[in-house]
Enzyme design. Structure first.
Site, PDB file in Angstrom:
ATOM      1  N   HIS A 260       0.838  -1.202   0.000  1.00 27.12           N
ATOM      2  CA  HIS A 260       0.000   0.000   0.000  1.00 27.12           C
ATOM      3  C   HIS A 260       0.878   1.259   0.000  1.00 27.12           C
ATOM      4  CE1 HIS A 260      -3.715   2.281   1.172  1.00 27.12           C
ATOM      5  NE2 HIS A 260      -2.830   3.070   1.768  1.00 27.12           N
ATOM      6  N   GLU A 261       1.825   1.323   0.918  1.00 25.87           N
ATOM      7  CA  GLU A 261       2.687   2.508   1.018  1.00 25.87           C
ATOM      8  C   GLU A 261       3.578   2.649  -0.215  1.00 25.87           C
ATOM      9  OE1 GLU A 261       2.006   4.657   3.208  1.00 25.87           O
ATOM     10  OE2 GLU A 261       0.783   3.413   4.544  1.00 25.87           O
ATOM     11  N   HIS A 264       1.820   4.752  -2.717  1.00 23.99           N
ATOM     12  CA  HIS A 264       2.028   6.175  -2.430  1.00 23.99           C
ATOM     13  C   HIS A 264       3.425   6.615  -2.875  1.00 23.99           C
ATOM     14  CE1 HIS A 264      -1.618   7.064  -0.212  1.00 23.99           C
ATOM     15  NE2 HIS A 264      -1.403   6.147   0.721  1.00 23.99           N
ATOM     16  N   GLU A 290      -4.413   8.374  -2.645  1.00 27.57           N
ATOM     17  CA  GLU A 290      -4.970   7.110  -2.169  1.00 27.57           C
ATOM     18  C   GLU A 290      -5.293   6.182  -3.344  1.00 27.57           C
ATOM     19  OE1 GLU A 290      -4.784   6.762   1.008  1.00 27.57           O
ATOM     20  OE2 GLU A 290      -5.829   4.853   1.293  1.00 27.57           O
TER      21      GLU A 290
END
Lengths: 491, 491
Positions: A260-261, A264, A290
């Site tokens: 997930h990170e 980003h 996001e």
């Protein structure tokens, strides 16, 4: 020339933000406890100085003059984005800024002990003060921006987004989501899913995380991976500081957290080099940010074709076990289970958590709901959307999030906007490049290239609507998201 | 009140320095290479802003008015130290500051490749430019301060120190040092010293370093240990960032490095809490700082009684071996061997390296020696002091140090001042508390308490002369140092 003077001024702002970002990362990952008071003071001085710089009296003249100069189209947008940042920094009276910040700090600080104690009565007066001051901030912003109060807050996180659009798209989602959730639960009710058996040593989990980051194209010449209590993606585009946390009993969650990170992070690393020091070179919005983390985590990493690549990596680092079988992992990573806690929610039930918060915070800011009535409203909406009651259970209900404690009203919609944008991007990408499973199996870099070309390189050079319409062929809508959920969970 | 306004202003300066110190530490320990350009720009903006703050026009009035106000004695000293920092920041014309900084950056950058290539001819023009601009800086400072040129540079690192004092004390050292060195060499010529046999895993060396730091009272709630190419003690008093480097073949050196930096660190951690944010609360001088690292490394850690405590720690982390026997370790840690390289020098030959540099840099700045004649002068002095020739060997001669490449003339004396101050402190401490071996064996904290009481807590509240005279009963002199060397190496 005024445009150049402004550019220089905002580049200096960017340098100050750089120092704040690195020291903020240090605070969360490296700093010993005893350093916190001195650090807080240093960070506060930085914030004050940075704010003073933005309030320099010559800026108004420079803006007026720059707007009369011949500029390239990109410079014109850059100027707009500088003006937006300047406007945000200068439109509120400073005593209101001070009072709002103080009330937020107090409420957030108290919340850290009141939440575990389930102490709504103790929390309410602090929360009421935050709501009250947030309303004043919203009113002041609304006046300057010519927006409704709630929209004026939303504008901080999602420039251009309006509650009329959110109402429309969320109304649509509410029509099919509860039914979808119960259908998925029925379908999964007979599944037997194995949980990986730990312990999983932290060092090995870190090695696995680094492997997966490499697979996802994270540039380690411009970033690193560390540990913090609350994972985040910080630092600066040239030096992205990604963090995670490890649970020795649970390898699956930290792994998805890193992915997930990394979404980003790749957005940050992919921002256009020539605009990096200016507002126009920053990420477009929280929702677009996001959308990249959720693209990586939901569209890509939980896709069966990607799980087939994760499976041997897990085996390589932790030895063979039945739970690492790709089919089992795929089931594990797509379990749907309505629950109380937003941050633990799966992809399908997550929008319910967001819509509920959106409705409450919108009505709070617009003065249609009193702070004291939030728990009752929360309970009703939880029953409606997820069939769960939070009566008397404040800590797993309206006291669970940090956002409202410091007055970050208008932020929650970004999570579900991100999920919808990510689904739209995946859909458009497949229409252009072919099915995702083939891309994952045969040409992972082509996926990142598509995102680089369609999202990352545009930074804030396009408004969100244009960015999404240009990349996906249509503006924000929930169809692709619905289709994605139906296909993955009922297909 | 002007005094309060100044205090607030200098506290803000301190906060900016805090951010710079943490980001500087990050740069040396954590930052990926790709982040260096952006970081350099951010640090440069910080330096400019910080300098602008110090040049704020209202400061002159505040100083004038504060000096007329009723102040406590401590406030008076605090005001003096603020004025000193302000004076240093404002006395040079900004075009000279810019040119000096640029020439230094260029020379230092080129030196990194010219030194390994032994390329004096390539280095000379860059070095001449640095010397030329340093002379201009010295002349400008000398004019304002009413000092000689060289003394005006010395004043930056050693407030109150003059070359007349250095000449006197170094002349005395030169009278006995060469004889002492040859006597020690004679005495040690038949010793057989075992070197510890590696490899010594980095992780174990780190664990050993942490153990020794704990033994030395380092406060881990206000600091940490990391790795950098060039070890240093950075961060801020509330959060001291100490670094070291590990060589898997050599455990002895890294261990002494950690102990040396821990001396610096305890001084920082021991500075008085109530003055920490102001110039008067900072370390007194580079020489006093070095006296603490050398007290820890030379007076304390190489003392046979302390080596008796190091020996079991080494065995505990790396297993038993004959080289870890206390007697062997003591011999290993007190080997004397004249060599080319200052940073590798032992305690006995080190002053020769410093005195040589002092004489050359003093004459360079005063215009009595030309940059082109440095190698010849270096060779002559090396022959005189250590019996070694550096003819044609620039990289191990006058090109070995970074200090002169960026114009840090006036810094070198601090190393030997530190060694002499440390010996004076050890001598005074023993006169007051009893023999060092008993203190080490029975009451290590009493040693740190003495330093806290006599050195650390005074920060810059006393001038160096008063600080040393008050702590040691007499001002700077080389007697205690001579006595220490004779006792340890010939006793």
């Amino acid at each position: 020339m005024s445009y150049d003077a402004l550019t220089h001024h905002f580049e200096q702002q960017h340098h100050l933000q750089h120092l704040g970002a690195i020291c903020g990362w240090d605070q969360a990952t490296m700093m010993p406890t005893g350093g916190s008071q001195a650090r807080a003071e240093a960070m506060s001085t930085l914030a004050i100085l940075s704010h003073q710089q933005l309030q320099a009296p010559q800026l108004a003249d420079w803006f007026a003059s720059a707007e009369q100069s011949p500029l390239t189209p990109e410079q014109t947008v850059s100027l707009q984005e500088m003006r937006r940042q300047w406007r945000d920094a200068t439109m509120l009276p400073s005593d209101l800024v001070g009072a709002f910040s103080l009330a937020g700090s107090r409420c957030e600080h108290a919340w850290r002990s009141l939440r575990p104690a389930n102490d709504w009565a103790g929390f309410l007066p602090l929360f009421e003060e935050v709501v009250n001051l947030s309303q004043q901030v919203a009113a002041a912003r609304a006046e300057v921006l010519g927006l409704s109060r709630y929209d004026s807050l939303l504008e901080q996180f999602e420039p251009g987004m309006r509650s009329s659009t959110l109402n429309q798209v969320f109304t649509e989602v509410k029509q099919w989501l509860p039914t979808l959730i119960s259908k998925v639960q029925d379908k999964q009710s007979h599944d037997t899913v194995l949980s990986p058996q730990g312990p999983f040593a932290t060092e090995q989990q870190r090695a696995l995380g680094l492997d997966v980051m490499r697979l996802l194209g994270f540039d380690f010449n411009h970033g690193r991976l560390d540990v913090s209590v609350h994972p985040f993606c910080g630092g600066v585009s040239e030096d992205v500081r990604l963090t995670t946390r490890y649970d020795e009993q649970d390898v699956a969650q930290a792994l998805m957290g890193v992915i997930h990170e990394t979404g980003h992070a790749r957005y940050e690393q992919g921002l256009p080099v020539q605009w990096r020091k200016l507002p126009v070179g920053q990420a477009r919005s929280m929702g677009i940010h996001e959308s990249q983390s959720l693209f990586f985590e939901m569209q890509l990493a939980r896709h069966p074709a990607f799980i087939k690549q994760l499976s041997p990596l897990l085996t390589q680092h932790f030895g063979d076990q039945a739970a690492f079988d790709p089919n089992n992992l795929a089931q594990l990573y797509t379990r749907v289970q309505p629950g109380f806690i937003r941050v633990d929610a799966d992809e399908v039930t997550y929008p319910a958590h967001v819509m509920l918060r959106y409705e409450i915070e919108r009505d709070l800011i617009e003065g249609k709901l009193a702070a004291k009535d939030v728990p009752e409203c929360w309970d009703q909406l939880m029953q409606t959307y997820l069939g769960l009651s939070t009566k008397g259970n404040y800590k797993d209900g309206c006291m669970q999030d940090i956002h409202w404690t410091d007055g970050s009203f208008g932020y929650f919609p970004s999570y579900t906007l991100g999920a919808m944008y990510a689904a739209q991007q995946a859909s458009a990408m497949q229409a252009q490049l072919g099915p995702l499973d083939t891309l994952i199996e045969q040409n992972l870099p082509s996926i990142f290239d598509w995102l680089q070309h369609n999202i990352w390189q545009h930074a804030s050079l396009l408004d969100t609507d244009t960015l999404i319409t240009q990349a996906c062929g249509q503006p924000l809508n929930a169809s692709a998201f619905k289709q994605h959920l139906e296909q993955r969970y009922l297909g």
